[in-house]
Each structure stands twice: as C-alpha cells, then as structure tokens.
Design a protein around this motif. Sequence first.
Motif, PDB file in Angstrom:
ATOM      1  N   LYS A 147       0.835  -1.049   0.055  1.00  0.00           N
ATOM      2  CA  LYS A 147      -0.055   0.058  -0.117  1.00  0.00           C
ATOM      3  C   LYS A 147       0.944   1.283   0.046  1.00  0.00           C
ATOM      4  CE  LYS A 147      -4.067   0.956   2.282  1.00  0.00           C
ATOM      5  NZ  LYS A 147      -5.143   1.221   1.340  1.00  0.00           N
ATOM      6  N   HIS A 148       0.504   2.273  -0.826  1.00  0.00           N
ATOM      7  CA  HIS A 148       1.399   3.314  -0.770  1.00  0.00           C
ATOM      8  C   HIS A 148       0.928   4.494   0.281  1.00  0.00           C
ATOM      9  CE1 HIS A 148      -0.967   3.307  -4.536  1.00  0.00           C
ATOM     10  NE2 HIS A 148      -1.403   4.491  -4.085  1.00  0.00           N
ATOM     11  N   GLU A 149       1.721   5.342   0.666  1.00  0.00           N
ATOM     12  CA  GLU A 149       1.175   6.272   1.714  1.00  0.00           C
ATOM     13  C   GLU A 149       0.696   7.468   1.057  1.00  0.00           C
ATOM     14  OE1 GLU A 149       4.791   5.995   3.464  1.00  0.00           O
ATOM     15  OE2 GLU A 149       4.494   3.734   4.019  1.00  0.00           O
ATOM     16  N   ARG A 163      -0.632  -0.358 -10.748  1.00  0.00           N
ATOM     17  CA  ARG A 163      -2.197  -0.642 -10.769  1.00  0.00           C
ATOM     18  C   ARG A 163      -2.897   0.048 -11.985  1.00  0.00           C
ATOM     19  NH1 ARG A 163      -1.971   0.610  -5.245  1.00  0.00           N
ATOM     20  NH2 ARG A 163      -2.019  -1.569  -4.334  1.00  0.00           N
TER      21      ARG A 163
END
Length: 570
Positions: free
Chosen positions: A376-378, A390
């Motif tokens: 997951k990117h912040e 994605r």
Amino acid sequence: MARGDDWTSRIDGIVVRITGAQAVIDALRREGIEYVFGLPGTTIMHLLDALAEQDEIRYIPTRHEQVAAFMADGYARGSGQLGVCMASRGPGAANLAIGLHNSYAESVPVLALVGQVADEIYYREAFEEMDLVKFFEPVTKWSMEIHKSSRIPELVQRAVRTALGGRPRPTSVSIPLDVQLEELDGVGVQTRFRHRHPVPQASDVRAAVELLESSRSPVILLGGGSLTSRSHEAVVGLAEALQIPVVTGWLRKDAFPNRHNLFLGSLGFGAVEVTDELVREADVLLSVGGRFLEIDTKRWTLISPKTRIVQVDIDTEEIGRIYVPEIGLQGDARQTMEAMMQTLSGLRVDSGRLEERRRRCTRLRDRYEQEIHLPKHERESPVPSGAVVRALQDVLDGSSSIVVQDAATFGVWIQRYLLFDRPGTFYGAAGGAMGWGLPASLGLQLARPDERVINVAGDGSFWMVAQDLETAVRERIPVVNVVINNFAYGNTRDRQRSAHGGRYFGVFYGNPDFAQFARLLGAHGERVEHSEELAPALERAMQSGKPAVVDVIQDRFEGLPGDLAPLQAR
Ligand SMILES: Cc1ncc(C[n+]2csc(CCOP(=O)(O)OP(=O)(O)O)c2C)c(N)n1
Ligand SMILES: [Mg+2]
C-alpha cells in the motif's frame, strides 16, 4: 520465388543491367523484407534511390541511427521476421552499434546494411573510413563486406539466412560506394530458403520425460527461446500433465500465464523468495530456451550442483555452455515440448505422485500470491510506483496491449507485480540499453498493428531518444509512452546511496515538461501529478489514436520497492 524471376533486371524478357545498390534492395525484396529503418549519408544514397524505385519495402527514416537499429530489433521481435536497419559508414555505423549490441545479447535477428568508402580509396584513412567488418564483429553472428557487385545477391541473401537460422542474431553487410555503382546482370539471385529447426532424438526426449516424471521437486524454467518458438500451449500442457511449477527468466514473464496456478514468478533482480527457493531446491530443472543469465542465477549461485538439468536449446553451442546438463535436447522449443507431450501420452504417470505435486504447487502458489501483494502506498502525489502498476494492470486486463520496458528502476516493479496472461505482451531489453524502449515500441507497433504498444520508460531513458517522437508522429505510429519521471538516473542514484556513502554526483538533472514537448511535436501529451489522474490520462492517451506521452511526475528519490537494495556491480 523461382530463380531468375526478378524485378529490376528483366523488362519484357530482355536482361537489363542493374547497379549493385539495386541488387541489394532486390535481394531484400526477394527475402520478403517489409521494412528498412535508416538515416541517410553519402555512402548509402544509391541504396535510398533503389528503395525509392519500389513499393514493396517501406523505408522509415529516423532521427538517430540507434533508433533505426532499435526499431529493427522491435520489429523483428514483434513479427518473428528479420529487422533491417541502414546507415552510412563511420559515424552512422558507430551510432548503429548500440542496437546491434542489444540484439546480439538478446538473440534478435537484425541485418545492418552499411555504406563504406569506395574500394578505390580504401586504406588511406579516407573521410569517415573505418574497418566496419572488425567494428561489428563482436556484436554480430557474421560481419562482412562485399567487394564485387556480382556477389551481392548471393551474399545479401546469405546474410539474411544467417541472421534468422539457428540461434537468431544480427549480421552486418557493408558495401563500398563503387561496388554499389558497379553494374551486374540479374544472374545469381537465389530462391528464398529458410533453415529448418533441429528436432531432438526420440530416445533423449523419452529419457527427459521419465526423469521429470520420477522427480521429487521439479521446476520448468522458461527463457526467450520458448517465446520466439511459440511453445506456449505445449509448455502449459506439459506443466499441467506433470504438475510441475513454472518460472520464467528475467524479462520473459509473459512466457507463461501469470494467473495460472502453476506459475511461480520470474527470476532476476527483484524476484520474490519463493521463486528463488523453488529453483534453489529443485532436484530436476527443465530449462527451455534459456541461457542461465547472471541476473537470473544470482551470479551463477542459485542453481545447486546437485540439480539435474534437462536443457532444451536450438543451438548446440548453448547446451552445456554454463551448466552441463544430464540431458541436452537440441531443438526448437515448441517442437521439443510437443515431442515431450507426445511421449508422455504413452507413459503411465504415477497418480499418487501427481496428487502430492498438486498439493505442493497449491502451497507454493499461495505463498507466491502473498509475496507479490502490491504494498500500500502512503501518498497520492507525486505519483508512487505502485499506483503506476495498478493503472497499467487495468489497461492490460481491459485491452489488447503490449507493455515494453526500457532499462530503468521501474522495471523491477513490472518484474514483481504486473501480471501478463498472454505470450507476446511483454518486451524488455536484457542487453540493458537505455533508450531502447521508444524505438523498439515503434517497431513492435508496426509489426502488431492491432494491439496497442505501451512503452514504460524512465525519464533518463526516454530523453535519450525522445527526438524520435517526431518519427512516430510523421509515420503515424501510435505508441503510448508512460514516462516514469523522477528527474534522476534513479538506478545509478541508488547505487550512490547504498555503496558510495550517499554522495550523489551526476545523477540529478532538470527535465522539460514532457507533455508539452509531445504536443509541440504533434503528439498527444498528458502530465500526471496525482495518482487518481493516471487512469483517465492513460485512457485519453490510448483513445487519442496518436503517439502519446504520459508524463508521470514522481519524487526525485522514487525508485525500487522498499525491501530491495540496488544490485551491486563487482
Ligand atoms: C545506454 C546506457 N547508458 C547508461 C546505462 C547505465 N544505466 C542503467 S539505468 C540508468 C539510469 C536510468 O535512468 P531512468 O531512465 O531515468 O530510470 P530510473 O532508474 O530513474 O527509473 C543508467 C544510467 C545504460 N544501461 N544504458
Ligand atoms: Mg529517472
């Protein structure tokens, strides 16, 4: 085509003498060549004249010779045919060299046609004179020069056959200017002939199948040869019939459907643990058209000396070059896989062992799926690499697209996280050349007009060849370029961080607005600063029908997935 049934040398049955230059183009036409990519110069002007006189071969002028060579490479990969590039002596030839280096490393059939100073003035260091035979020798299968026009049909046709036959690789033909002007009559043209691929011995095929069937922890490793021979269906069939997990070599991830239960990843820098472990612990390894690369094998440490190897390769010299196999099958990958399937159908497969293998594969696949879970990117802006993966996955899953990867850090994200379902949907340059992506994409797009080619390139790589976006616009080749723009030679920046005490030097620079640059040239341009803008921008680029640039703005330290340190050269 029948011998003597030629195009320039006979008019109403009367033999007309033609020039050497015309004979060169005639020979290419006879070999079914569709495209020549090139850039003019004094010593190839007659070749250009001869190209202009006919309409079977399309000539595409580029803005740099390296682009012509890379386009020929991309076209060859996409079409399975020979790619042809053309340049003048000395500097033009030197600019072609990077392309041939890459095609040589990647086993791609490319013919380089090069002009040369006239024989009349040779060996006096004439203007732009250079020994082209020697110059191209290390990056070609056959480098030669023709000094008599009557030999042109024979030798040009042979250079075509040599590039395509056996393990495909580039060849180069240089032709002195006076030889191009020297007249000949049409005698000497030969029929188009293609070498047949070798087929392995039936007893070896049977031994290989029996070894695989009786093994405890077998693995199949697919290399480039499995893709070029289109062995896909047979490989899937064999893997399923024997429940053998499959991994691919670096940049060959599309050789097996990535969502298949037996697929366990791609080797190379960024490979996940389960992929490496599977190969490390294999008791039998079936290598199909691969070369045991430094990058795949972790500098030749990954494969255990205890692993029994079955090696399938088209080239005798390749078999046993690095690891001596227990069984070497010299043959085309598809034919060999089909022969293995055929043999297997006559054998009794132990159903208990098959069941055990099936359970093992399910356990391994579960682990693989966990290990390739995209982190997951912040933040959303500037755009993190995970968001690009994605967006690309959505495009790949929703359309008929091909992803091309230039040499850049983002490649590791593709290697790990992007999934391919069909062979021929992913191309990368294992020769390592920055700047290969855009030109190779142009060649691929010409070869595969019904699919959309998406070049994913670092900003440094893109800017090495960006001028040829003009070629894309002029020649109406609608390639989409996704530029991963971190305003840095990120790969080298990361080495400075991990191995040079963080002393950053010579790795940061400024960039123009690539979207504006694209529009200036008549292409479609998009600038993306937030993740949520990415998918609509890609969609507009794809729909524009034009060559396009999607400039993805990243942090200047954006690079590898978090857990990876850069690969160190020693
Ligand atoms: C023609 C060529 N020159 C130099 C290199 C060495 N090199 C490999 S990757 C890289 C930096 C690539 O920068 P960029 O395309 O911006 O990608 P990033 O790593 O930033 O994602 C360099 C200089 C190379 N591979 N090819
Ligand atoms: Mg960069």
